[in-house]
Design a protein around this motif. Structure first.
Motif, PDB file in Angstrom:
ATOM      1  N   LYS A 162      -0.653   7.591   8.225  1.00 51.33           N
ATOM      2  CA  LYS A 162      -1.970   7.958   7.726  1.00 51.33           C
ATOM      3  C   LYS A 162      -3.048   7.300   8.579  1.00 51.33           C
ATOM      4  CE  LYS A 162      -0.796   8.659   2.838  1.00 51.33           C
ATOM      5  NZ  LYS A 162      -1.123   8.256   1.444  1.00 51.33           N
ATOM      6  N   VAL A 163      -4.173   7.969   8.675  1.00 57.45           N
ATOM      7  CA  VAL A 163      -5.270   7.416   9.461  1.00 57.45           C
ATOM      8  C   VAL A 163      -6.596   7.953   8.927  1.00 57.45           C
ATOM      9  CG1 VAL A 163      -5.213   9.276  11.174  1.00 57.45           C
ATOM     10  CG2 VAL A 163      -6.148   7.054  11.810  1.00 57.45           C
ATOM     11  N   MET A 164      -7.624   7.148   8.972  1.00 51.97           N
ATOM     12  CA  MET A 164      -8.981   7.612   8.735  1.00 51.97           C
ATOM     13  C   MET A 164      -9.728   7.558  10.058  1.00 51.97           C
ATOM     14  SD  MET A 164     -10.290   6.109   5.049  1.00 51.97           S
ATOM     15  CE  MET A 164      -9.885   4.385   5.328  1.00 51.97           C
ATOM     16  N   ILE A 165     -10.627   8.494  10.271  1.00 56.66           N
ATOM     17  CA  ILE A 165     -11.397   8.532  11.514  1.00 56.66           C
ATOM     18  C   ILE A 165     -12.875   8.753  11.200  1.00 56.66           C
ATOM     19  CG2 ILE A 165      -9.450   9.390  12.871  1.00 56.66           C
ATOM     20  CD1 ILE A 165     -10.683  12.183  12.744  1.00 56.66           C
ATOM     21  N   THR A 166     -13.716   8.461  12.173  1.00 53.44           N
ATOM     22  CA  THR A 166     -15.139   8.732  12.013  1.00 53.44           C
ATOM     23  C   THR A 166     -15.417  10.225  12.183  1.00 53.44           C
ATOM     24  OG1 THR A 166     -15.515   8.289  14.363  1.00 53.44           O
ATOM     25  CG2 THR A 166     -15.823   6.446  12.830  1.00 53.44           C
ATOM     26  N   LEU A 167     -16.560  10.648  11.661  1.00 54.72           N
ATOM     27  CA  LEU A 167     -16.947  12.052  11.809  1.00 54.72           C
ATOM     28  C   LEU A 167     -17.116  12.408  13.282  1.00 54.72           C
ATOM     29  CD1 LEU A 167     -17.750  14.704  10.474  1.00 54.72           C
ATOM     30  CD2 LEU A 167     -20.083  13.815  10.257  1.00 54.72           C
ATOM     31  N   ALA A 168     -17.642  11.465  14.080  1.00 50.97           N
ATOM     32  CA  ALA A 168     -17.794  11.707  15.520  1.00 50.97           C
ATOM     33  C   ALA A 168     -16.434  11.934  16.174  1.00 50.97           C
ATOM     34  CB  ALA A 168     -18.511  10.532  16.180  1.00 50.97           C
ATOM     35  N   MET A 169     -15.444  11.155  15.760  1.00 46.86           N
ATOM     36  CA  MET A 169     -14.096  11.324  16.309  1.00 46.86           C
ATOM     37  C   MET A 169     -13.499  12.660  15.877  1.00 46.86           C
ATOM     38  SD  MET A 169     -11.874   9.942  18.260  1.00 46.86           S
ATOM     39  CE  MET A 169     -10.149  10.094  18.696  1.00 46.86           C
TER      40      MET A 169
ATOM     41  N   ALA B  75     -11.423  18.718   9.635  1.00 47.76           N
ATOM     42  CA  ALA B  75     -10.316  18.003  10.286  1.00 47.76           C
ATOM     43  C   ALA B  75      -9.461  17.255   9.262  1.00 47.76           C
ATOM     44  CB  ALA B  75     -10.864  17.014  11.313  1.00 47.76           C
ATOM     45  N   LEU B  76     -10.001  17.089   8.052  1.00 49.93           N
ATOM     46  CA  LEU B  76      -9.258  16.405   6.997  1.00 49.93           C
ATOM     47  C   LEU B  76      -7.929  17.115   6.731  1.00 49.93           C
ATOM     48  CD1 LEU B  76      -9.494  14.101   4.876  1.00 49.93           C
ATOM     49  CD2 LEU B  76     -10.319  15.826   3.282  1.00 49.93           C
ATOM     50  N   GLY B  77      -6.858  16.332   6.694  1.00 44.81           N
ATOM     51  CA  GLY B  77      -5.535  16.874   6.418  1.00 44.81           C
ATOM     52  C   GLY B  77      -4.781  17.331   7.653  1.00 44.81           C
ATOM     53  N   LYS B  78      -5.470  17.373   8.786  1.00 49.92           N
ATOM     54  CA  LYS B  78      -4.792  17.802  10.006  1.00 49.92           C
ATOM     55  C   LYS B  78      -4.008  16.647  10.621  1.00 49.92           C
ATOM     56  CE  LYS B  78      -7.876  21.615  11.109  1.00 49.92           C
ATOM     57  NZ  LYS B  78      -8.724  22.276  12.123  1.00 49.92           N
ATOM     58  N   THR B  79      -3.094  17.004  11.494  1.00 50.53           N
ATOM     59  CA  THR B  79      -2.223  16.016  12.133  1.00 50.53           C
ATOM     60  C   THR B  79      -2.686  15.739  13.554  1.00 50.53           C
ATOM     61  OG1 THR B  79      -0.312  16.722  10.814  1.00 50.53           O
ATOM     62  CG2 THR B  79       0.141  15.480  12.830  1.00 50.53           C
ATOM     63  N   VAL B  80      -2.746  14.468  13.887  1.00 47.00           N
ATOM     64  CA  VAL B  80      -3.008  14.049  15.258  1.00 47.00           C
ATOM     65  C   VAL B  80      -1.822  13.220  15.725  1.00 47.00           C
ATOM     66  CG1 VAL B  80      -5.523  14.121  15.089  1.00 47.00           C
ATOM     67  CG2 VAL B  80      -4.304  12.041  14.404  1.00 47.00           C
ATOM     68  N   TYR B  81      -1.757  12.982  17.029  1.00 48.73           N
ATOM     69  CA  TYR B  81      -0.584  12.313  17.576  1.00 48.73           C
ATOM     70  C   TYR B  81      -1.009  11.100  18.398  1.00 48.73           C
ATOM     71  CZ  TYR B  81       1.698  16.588  16.136  1.00 48.73           C
ATOM     72  OH  TYR B  81       2.163  17.638  15.391  1.00 48.73           O
ATOM     73  N   ILE B  82      -0.304  10.010  18.174  1.00 51.44           N
ATOM     74  CA  ILE B  82      -0.522   8.777  18.907  1.00 51.44           C
ATOM     75  C   ILE B  82       0.768   8.446  19.658  1.00 51.44           C
ATOM     76  CG2 ILE B  82       0.218   7.230  17.042  1.00 51.44           C
ATOM     77  CD1 ILE B  82      -2.171   5.414  17.777  1.00 51.44           C
ATOM     78  N   ASN B  83       0.664   7.760  20.758  1.00 51.52           N
ATOM     79  CA  ASN B  83       1.850   7.519  21.597  1.00 51.52           C
ATOM     80  C   ASN B  83       2.526   8.833  21.974  1.00 51.52           C
ATOM     81  OD1 ASN B  83       1.546   4.734  21.608  1.00 51.52           O
ATOM     82  ND2 ASN B  83       2.861   4.432  19.806  1.00 51.52           N
TER      83      ASN B  83
ATOM     84  N   ILE C 282       3.702  11.460  20.823  1.00 52.42           N
ATOM     85  CA  ILE C 282       4.475  12.300  19.899  1.00 52.42           C
ATOM     86  C   ILE C 282       4.489  11.795  18.458  1.00 52.42           C
ATOM     87  CG2 ILE C 282       5.999  13.165  21.723  1.00 52.42           C
ATOM     88  CD1 ILE C 282       8.083  11.110  20.797  1.00 52.42           C
ATOM     89  N   GLU C 283       3.917  10.634  18.197  1.00 48.61           N
ATOM     90  CA  GLU C 283       3.995  10.069  16.850  1.00 48.61           C
ATOM     91  C   GLU C 283       2.891  10.661  15.974  1.00 48.61           C
ATOM     92  OE1 GLU C 283       4.300   5.643  14.783  1.00 48.61           O
ATOM     93  OE2 GLU C 283       4.190   5.848  16.960  1.00 48.61           O
ATOM     94  N   PRO C 284       3.245  11.367  14.878  1.00 51.20           N
ATOM     95  CA  PRO C 284       2.236  12.060  14.082  1.00 51.20           C
ATOM     96  C   PRO C 284       1.513  11.125  13.110  1.00 51.20           C
ATOM     97  CG  PRO C 284       4.398  12.502  13.177  1.00 51.20           C
ATOM     98  CD  PRO C 284       4.621  11.676  14.423  1.00 51.20           C
ATOM     99  N   MET C 285       0.233  11.412  12.889  1.00 52.21           N
ATOM    100  CA  MET C 285      -0.573  10.720  11.891  1.00 52.21           C
ATOM    101  C   MET C 285      -1.430  11.772  11.187  1.00 52.21           C
ATOM    102  SD  MET C 285      -1.910   7.517  14.265  1.00 52.21           S
ATOM    103  CE  MET C 285      -2.232   6.348  12.944  1.00 52.21           C
ATOM    104  N   ILE C 286      -1.478  11.706   9.860  1.00 55.71           N
ATOM    105  CA  ILE C 286      -2.259  12.663   9.087  1.00 55.71           C
ATOM    106  C   ILE C 286      -3.635  12.064   8.792  1.00 55.71           C
ATOM    107  CG2 ILE C 286      -2.419  13.965   6.931  1.00 55.71           C
ATOM    108  CD1 ILE C 286       0.632  13.940   6.839  1.00 55.71           C
ATOM    109  N   ILE C 287      -4.686  12.833   9.049  1.00 53.64           N
ATOM    110  CA  ILE C 287      -6.052  12.384   8.765  1.00 53.64           C
ATOM    111  C   ILE C 287      -6.291  12.505   7.265  1.00 53.64           C
ATOM    112  CG2 ILE C 287      -8.503  12.780   9.195  1.00 53.64           C
ATOM    113  CD1 ILE C 287      -7.715  14.035  11.883  1.00 53.64           C
ATOM    114  N   THR C 288      -6.325  11.373   6.569  1.00 49.84           N
ATOM    115  CA  THR C 288      -6.495  11.378   5.114  1.00 49.84           C
ATOM    116  C   THR C 288      -7.921  11.049   4.682  1.00 49.84           C
ATOM    117  OG1 THR C 288      -5.813   9.049   4.991  1.00 49.84           O
ATOM    118  CG2 THR C 288      -4.091  10.721   4.763  1.00 49.84           C
ATOM    119  N   GLY C 289      -8.770  10.658   5.636  1.00 48.53           N
ATOM    120  CA  GLY C 289     -10.150  10.333   5.292  1.00 48.53           C
ATOM    121  C   GLY C 289     -11.046  10.399   6.515  1.00 48.53           C
ATOM    122  N   ILE C 290     -12.299  10.747   6.275  1.00 48.23           N
ATOM    123  CA  ILE C 290     -13.300  10.782   7.346  1.00 48.23           C
ATOM    124  C   ILE C 290     -14.500   9.965   6.885  1.00 48.23           C
ATOM    125  CG2 ILE C 290     -14.827  12.230   8.735  1.00 48.23           C
ATOM    126  CD1 ILE C 290     -12.835  14.503   8.411  1.00 48.23           C
ATOM    127  N   VAL C 291     -14.929   9.013   7.707  1.00 49.88           N
ATOM    128  CA  VAL C 291     -16.078   8.165   7.366  1.00 49.88           C
ATOM    129  C   VAL C 291     -17.286   8.597   8.183  1.00 49.88           C
ATOM    130  CG1 VAL C 291     -14.590   6.222   6.756  1.00 49.88           C
ATOM    131  CG2 VAL C 291     -15.474   6.401   9.087  1.00 49.88           C
TER     132      VAL C 291
END
Length: 416
Positions: A174-181, A193-201, A203-212
């Motif tokens: 899980k991850v939260m990101i800024t609106l700019a991001m 973008a809320l609920g979408k999946t992004v990848y770190i490293n 191939i490693e998935p992270m779901i956007i659960t919050g936007i600040v």
């Protein structure tokens, strides 16, 4: 005895021809002043633009409650030091103090100049380019401690918080990101973008659960300073940094109390690096502040020197033409016409200078844009600079012009 040159030297009307011919007889001095005005305009206009740009940059909101926040570090050194237990005890102690709104362990602080960064991408795989982002590791108290507003989604829950070891390479899901991001990762989609999946490293998935709404990275000079991600983690390390937010007006008292209480609570560690966020902002932008001070000083000196140069040239011209001025006065020229002559003469010199200066301003700005990645100068700075230098010239020449107007007509009858 009258001077044969006097009729062409002064005119009752605003004819430029006689003035222009007079300037040609002293073209070296006029050219030097014009070039001085051009040089001054080139430096001043670009300096003002840089000052405005830097000032705007320094005023950017970090997204946190700067006036009422500080941070402090704890570094354990004893062989039996338990970092996780100590961290929880410290946070419980700090949160219990009267005047504290909230506190969180955090790996980095906005504006501090030191922190973590990673790259996120919207598709898995090393062949896809990622977008750089600063990383803040927080628990469920993080948003309240930083005073960051959640505009979509939900905050981390206590069950989301993971323990991060020093050598760990994998990330929470899980991850939260800024609106700019969010806008950088998913252009024009923003909150969707809320609920979408992004990848770190890669191939490693992270779901956007919050936007600040807004939160800045630690590096104020970074072009992507608004790109930030928040992960639900507590670091298991001997060195911990606590970010504390207090009630308005309580920060300084709480800083002393926190430092004292933490030092007493555990003798197996040291407390250090306590600093308010306001002080951190000053430190972060001190290079910009120094540049602004230097540019203001240089601008002031250049304008003064240019003004003095104009005064000197006009005074020299008056002294050289006293008999001619006296003759013109004897023939009935008014004081206003004498003043007008020298003001118009200076206007012509200044006009040549500001036209050259406008061209040089553009050339210097192109060089600065290429060398320092600045934005191109806004067009209206150039005409404003031209008007300002015209005014400087008119103000500088007014004194010598008044002196010329006060020359007595009787001076025309004196022998040379």
């Amino acid at each position: 005895m009258t001077d044969s040159k006097s009729p062409s030297f002064f005119a009752e009307n605003w004819e430029i021809g006689p003035i222009f011919r007079a300037l040609l007889r002293n073209k070296v001095g006029a050219m030097l002043i014009a070039l001085q005005i051009a040089f001054t305009m080139t430096i001043v206009v670009n300096a003002i633009y840089i000052i405005v740009e830097r000032s705007d940059k320094m005023q950017r909101p970090s997204g946190i409650d700067e006036a009422n926040s500080f941070y402090i570090s704890s570094v354990g050194f004893s062989h039996d030091f338990n970092s996780l237990v100590t961290t929880q005890e410290d946070l419980n102690l700090i949160r219990s103090l009267d005047g504290v709104i909230d506190a969180v362990q955090i790996n980095a602080v906005p504006l501090s100049g030191s922190g973590w960064s990673m790259s996120l991408q919207t598709q898995p795989g090393a062949e896809f380019d990622g977008t750089g982002t600063a990383v803040y590791m927080i628990d469920e108290h993080g948003l309240n401690s930083l005073d960051v507003a959640l505009v979509a989604g939900e905050n981390f829950s206590p069950t989301d918080i993971q323990t991060r070891q020093s050598s760990q390479t994998h990330w929470p899901d899980k991850v939260m990101i800024t609106l700019a991001m969010a806008n950088r990762l998913f252009p024009d989609e923003g909150l969707t973008a809320l609920g979408k999946t992004v990848y770190i490293n890669d191939i490693e998935p992270m779901i956007i659960t919050g936007i600040v709404d807004q939160l800045q990275a630690p590096w104020v000079g970074w072009d992507n300073v608004e790109n930030v991600m928040l992960t639900p983690e507590i670091r298991d390390a001997k060195s911990s940094r606590y970010f504390v937010r207090t009630k308005p007006g309580q920060r300084d008292r709480i800083m002393n109390e926190v430092e004292s209480q933490l030092a007493k609570s555990n003798s197996g560690r040291i407390i250090r690096d306590m600093r308010s966020v306001e002080e951190t902002r000053v430190r972060a932008y001190r290079d910009n502040s120094a540049m602004i001070s230097i540019l203001v000083t240089v601008m002031t000196i250049l304008v003064i020197v240019t003004g003095l140069g104009i005064v000197g040239l006009a005074s020299f011209s008056v002294n050289q033409r006293k008999k001619q001025i006296g003759t013109r006065r004897a023939l009935g020229a008014s004081q206003l016409s004498i003043v007008r002559y020298f003001m118009l003469e200076n206007f012509l010199i200044s006009s040549a200078g500001v036209v050259i200066g406008a061209a040089l301003t553009i050339v210097l700005n192109i060089v600065l844009v290429d060398a320092f990645s600045l934005d191109p100068i806004t067009w209206y700075y150039i005409p404003l600079g031209m008007v300002a230098l015209w005014l400087v010239g008119q103000l500088a020449v007014f004194g010598p012009a008044r002196k010329a107007a006060n020359i007595a007509p009787a001076l025309a009858t004196r022998s040379v």
